[in-house]
Write a protein that holds these residues in place. Structure first.
Motif, short mmCIF file in Angstrom:
data_model
loop_
_atom_site.label_atom_id
_atom_site.label_comp_id
_atom_site.label_asym_id
_atom_site.label_seq_id
_atom_site.Cartn_x
_atom_site.Cartn_y
_atom_site.Cartn_z
N MET A 179 0.84 -1.20 0.00
CA MET A 179 0.00 0.00 0.00
C MET A 179 0.87 1.25 0.00
O MET A 179 1.91 1.28 0.65
N LYS A 180 0.44 2.26 -0.75
CA LYS A 180 1.16 3.53 -0.75
C LYS A 180 0.46 4.51 0.18
O LYS A 180 -0.72 4.34 0.52
N ALA A 181 1.20 5.52 0.59
CA ALA A 181 0.65 6.55 1.48
C ALA A 181 0.76 7.91 0.81
O ALA A 181 1.63 8.14 -0.03
N MET A 182 -0.14 8.81 1.21
CA MET A 182 -0.08 10.19 0.73
C MET A 182 -0.16 11.13 1.93
O MET A 182 -1.00 10.95 2.82
N ILE A 183 0.74 12.09 1.96
CA ILE A 183 0.70 13.13 2.99
C ILE A 183 0.23 14.42 2.32
O ILE A 183 0.82 14.87 1.33
N LEU A 184 -0.84 14.99 2.86
CA LEU A 184 -1.41 16.22 2.31
C LEU A 184 -0.64 17.41 2.87
O LEU A 184 -0.71 17.69 4.06
N LEU A 231 6.67 10.58 8.39
CA LEU A 231 7.51 9.69 7.60
C LEU A 231 8.08 8.57 8.48
O LEU A 231 8.12 7.41 8.07
N ASP A 232 8.49 8.93 9.69
CA ASP A 232 8.99 7.91 10.62
C ASP A 232 7.90 6.89 10.95
O ASP A 232 8.14 5.67 10.97
N HIS A 233 6.69 7.37 11.22
CA HIS A 233 5.59 6.47 11.58
C HIS A 233 5.20 5.58 10.41
O HIS A 233 4.85 4.41 10.60
N LEU A 234 5.25 6.12 9.19
CA LEU A 234 4.93 5.31 8.01
C LEU A 234 5.94 4.19 7.84
O LEU A 234 5.58 3.03 7.57
N ARG A 235 7.21 4.51 8.00
CA ARG A 235 8.24 3.48 7.86
C ARG A 235 8.05 2.40 8.93
O ARG A 235 8.15 1.20 8.65
N GLN A 236 7.76 2.83 10.17
CA GLN A 236 7.56 1.87 11.25
C GLN A 236 6.37 0.95 10.98
O GLN A 236 6.34 -0.20 11.44
N ALA A 237 5.39 1.45 10.21
CA ALA A 237 4.20 0.66 9.90
C ALA A 237 4.39 -0.22 8.67
O ALA A 237 3.47 -0.93 8.25
N GLY A 238 5.60 -0.16 8.07
CA GLY A 238 5.87 -1.02 6.92
C GLY A 238 5.58 -0.39 5.57
O GLY A 238 5.70 -1.05 4.54
#
Length: 232
Positions: free
Chosen positions: A1-6, A38-45
């Motif tokens: 899954m990809k993420a988007m930061i607004l 960004l840190d939290h996204l990486r920690q979530a995989g």
């Protein structure tokens, strides 16, 4: 899954801080706000992130680069003139296209939370999963009502506040253009059709919308940092 930061807003309520610095790069406890996401996204995989920007967007790209320093791959959706939230997501959809998943993890760039993003799993029977939390003093009326069965509806008693963290299915944006406006009406329409679930977060969350709230977050995170070092 990809993420988007607004991250495309001008941050007008944050002036004068945002006259020369885009809001996502304002610092709390020595780190840009967007770095926490960004840190939290990486920690979530999560490994692939799209960031939209407009106001002073070059600074965001110069600071974050291709994401390698965060263990991520970052792409940018450059808006020039800022679009509203739903429009910004629609504009970025070509970058978010992924054969593996039709779901996108979307985070507002101007919040901070200790929510564990790995708790988000796509619901089988809806098109959106929104994280909601207790109402802050500046938003006592809340946004949406979370039913006992985990559905979100636009009206009802004891409304909670949308945290700005969500999983959204591409179906939500079918037929929309980048002029779609704000995300709120898109979500409310889906709620009226019984397509939106909610997940309650009892922990910490801050809408970093004013200089005063940024200062309070800076103090909170600074104290937490000093306590962690003191305990070592």
């Amino acid at each position: 899954m990809k993420a988007m930061i607004l991250a495309a807003g001008k941050g007008e309520r944050m002036r004068p801080l945002t006259l020369a610095t885009p809001k996502p790069l304002l610092r709390a406890a020595g780190k840009p706000l967007i770095s926490y996401h960004l840190d939290h996204l990486r920690q979530a995989g999560i490994r692939e992130v799209v960031i939209n920007h407009a106001w002073l967007g070059d600074q965001i790209e110069e600071t974050l680069g291709n994401g390698e320093q965060f263990g991520l791959s970052i792409q940018y959706s450059r808006e020039g003139e800022p679009l509203e939230t739903a429009g910004g997501i629609v504009r970025a959809l070509p970058l978010l296209a992924d054969d593996k998943s039709d779901w996108i993890l979307v985070i507002n760039g101007d919040i901070w939370s200790d929510f564990d993003l790995s708790r988000l799993t796509p619901p089988a029977d809806s098109d959106a999963l929104l994280v909601v939390t207790d109402n802050p003093p500046h938003h006592p009326e809340g946004d949406f009502h979370l039913t006992d069965r985990g559905w979100l509806i636009g009206d009802g008693p004891d409304k909670l506040t949308f945290s700005g963290i969500s999983l959204l299915h591409r179906r939500l944006f079918e037929g929309l253009t980048d002029q779609a406006g704000k995300l709120g009406p898109v979500l409310r329409k889906a709620m009226a059709e019984g397509r939106v679930k909610g997940l309650y977060h009892p922990g910490q969350w801050v809408d970093v919308g004013t200089p005063e709230r940024l200062q309070a977050l800076d103090r909170k995170l600074g104290n937490r940092e000093s306590e962690s070092h003191g305990g070592q």
